[in-house]
Design an enzyme around this catalytic site. Structure first.
Site, PDB file in Angstrom:
ATOM      1  N   GLU A  84       2.933  30.648  -6.970  1.00  8.83           N
ATOM      2  CA  GLU A  84       3.308  32.044  -7.090  1.00  8.83           C
ATOM      3  C   GLU A  84       2.041  32.827  -6.954  1.00  8.83           C
ATOM      4  O   GLU A  84       1.054  32.362  -7.466  1.00  8.83           O
ATOM      5  CB  GLU A  84       4.147  32.391  -8.219  1.00  8.83           C
ATOM      6  CG  GLU A  84       4.653  33.671  -8.266  1.00  8.83           C
ATOM      7  CD  GLU A  84       5.613  33.940  -9.462  1.00  8.83           C
ATOM      8  OE1 GLU A  84       6.331  33.322  -9.651  1.00  8.83           O
ATOM      9  OE2 GLU A  84       5.481  35.275  -9.871  1.00  8.83           O
ATOM     10  N   GLU A 125       2.156  43.124  -9.036  1.00 15.31           N
ATOM     11  CA  GLU A 125       3.055  43.801  -9.885  1.00 15.31           C
ATOM     12  C   GLU A 125       2.354  45.013 -10.144  1.00 15.31           C
ATOM     13  O   GLU A 125       1.428  45.273 -10.748  1.00 15.31           O
ATOM     14  CB  GLU A 125       3.332  42.971 -11.117  1.00 15.31           C
ATOM     15  CG  GLU A 125       4.133  41.475 -10.783  1.00 15.31           C
ATOM     16  CD  GLU A 125       4.419  40.821 -12.042  1.00 15.31           C
ATOM     17  OE1 GLU A 125       5.556  40.492 -12.373  1.00 15.31           O
ATOM     18  OE2 GLU A 125       3.461  40.725 -12.904  1.00 15.31           O
TER      19      GLU A 125
END
Length: 295
Positions: free
Chosen positions: A113, A117
């Site tokens: 990943e 964010e």
């Protein structure tokens, strides 16, 4: 003009200069007009369907978060290398506990990943957190305070992923580099990944370590997205083809930052990065092995 005012203006001008000077190679060679690529060409809504609104004939999408649900979408394809970008305008004002995310991810417990964010905040600038997972292991957080308010207008966020390095960009400026050091015994994201975008409730951790909760009286929170083109090698391509230099993002010029990118990246680390896991001696008495290669 006093000294502090002069230094403030000088610093702002310096950032603008670097933004103008930085090598925007990844944006020039794509050659595709982002305004002509619609949401449905590359993406599909995956959850919170009632909180997803398509605008401008699918050239823009709005995600909402209310007390009942957040929302999200993901790419139709899985990729094994590429350059992925999207334009984002995050929710404004008091967004404590609200997380807006743009990331690449594979599936399963040992997933890879790469994250952007946006961690909501009370009035004022919010933090941008990046992270990299390999074989299910993350804990590689870095945080920075952007040099603009990401809720005022759209800005472009991008992820370059090739056999040499992963680079995260904000408006062409590199803000994170994660190099492929598998030859040194380290892990590197290599599993097929999808592009995922979401707006969700992260109040248990996102703001002040979870102390500041979402003020639901301000809901719904809305984030808008544009620019849905991806330049990537599909997983169903011929074996090992996704590392081929036939793809522009895998050519030698993308094996490291250009000189102008390196200068801009150094400036970001010095002026805007306010947390780096590699420097966290409370969590890591000895810095993780990859830190000496990536910093």
């Amino acid at each position: 003009m006093n000294k502090m005012e002069y230094l403030s203006i000088f610093g702002f001008v310096s950032v603008l200069y670097l933004i103008i000077r930085v090598d925007a190679r990844a944006y020039e060679v794509n050659g595709i007009d982002q305004s002509k690529v619609g949401f449905d060409d590359n993406y599909v809504v995956t959850w919170g369907q009632n909180n997803v609104l398509k605008l401008n004939q699918g050239k823009e999408v709005q995600l909402s978060l209310d007390h009942s649900s957040g929302s999200g979408f993901e790419s139709k394809n899985h990729y094994e290398s590429g350059f992925f970008q999207i334009r984002i305008k995050v929710p404004p004002k008091d967004t404590s506990g609200v997380v807006t995310a743009f990331y690449l991810t594979s599936k399963g417990n040992t997933h890879d990943e790469v994250d952007f964010e946006f961690l909501g905040n009370k009035e004022g600038k919010l933090a941008v957190q990046t992270n990299v997972f390999t074989n299910g292991k993350g804990n590689r957080e870095q945080k920075l305070a952007l040099w603009f308010d990401p809720s005022k207008d759209f800005h472009t966020y991008a992820i370059l992923w090739n056999p040499y390095q992963i680079v995260l960009y904000v408006d062409n400026i590199p803000v994170r580099v994660f190099k492929n050091t598998t030859s040194q015994g380290m892990n590197y994201p290599s599993k097929p990944m999808q592009v995922v975008v979401s707006l969700w409730n992260g109040e248990n951790w996102a703001t002040d370590g979870g102390k500041s909760k979402i003020n639901w009286s301000l809901a719904p929170f809305k984030a808008n997205f544009q620019g849905f083109n991806n330049s990537g090698c599909f997983t169903n391509a011929e074996k090992n083809a996704c590392g081929s230099s036939a793809y522009w993002w895998n050519t030698g010029s993308y094996s490291k930052l250009s000189d102008s990118e390196q200068k801009a990246y150094t400036n970001v680390r010095q002026k805007y990065m306010n947390y780096d896991y590699c420097s966290d001696k409370v969590r890591f008495h000895v810095p993780p092995s990859e830190c000496k290669w990536n910093n």
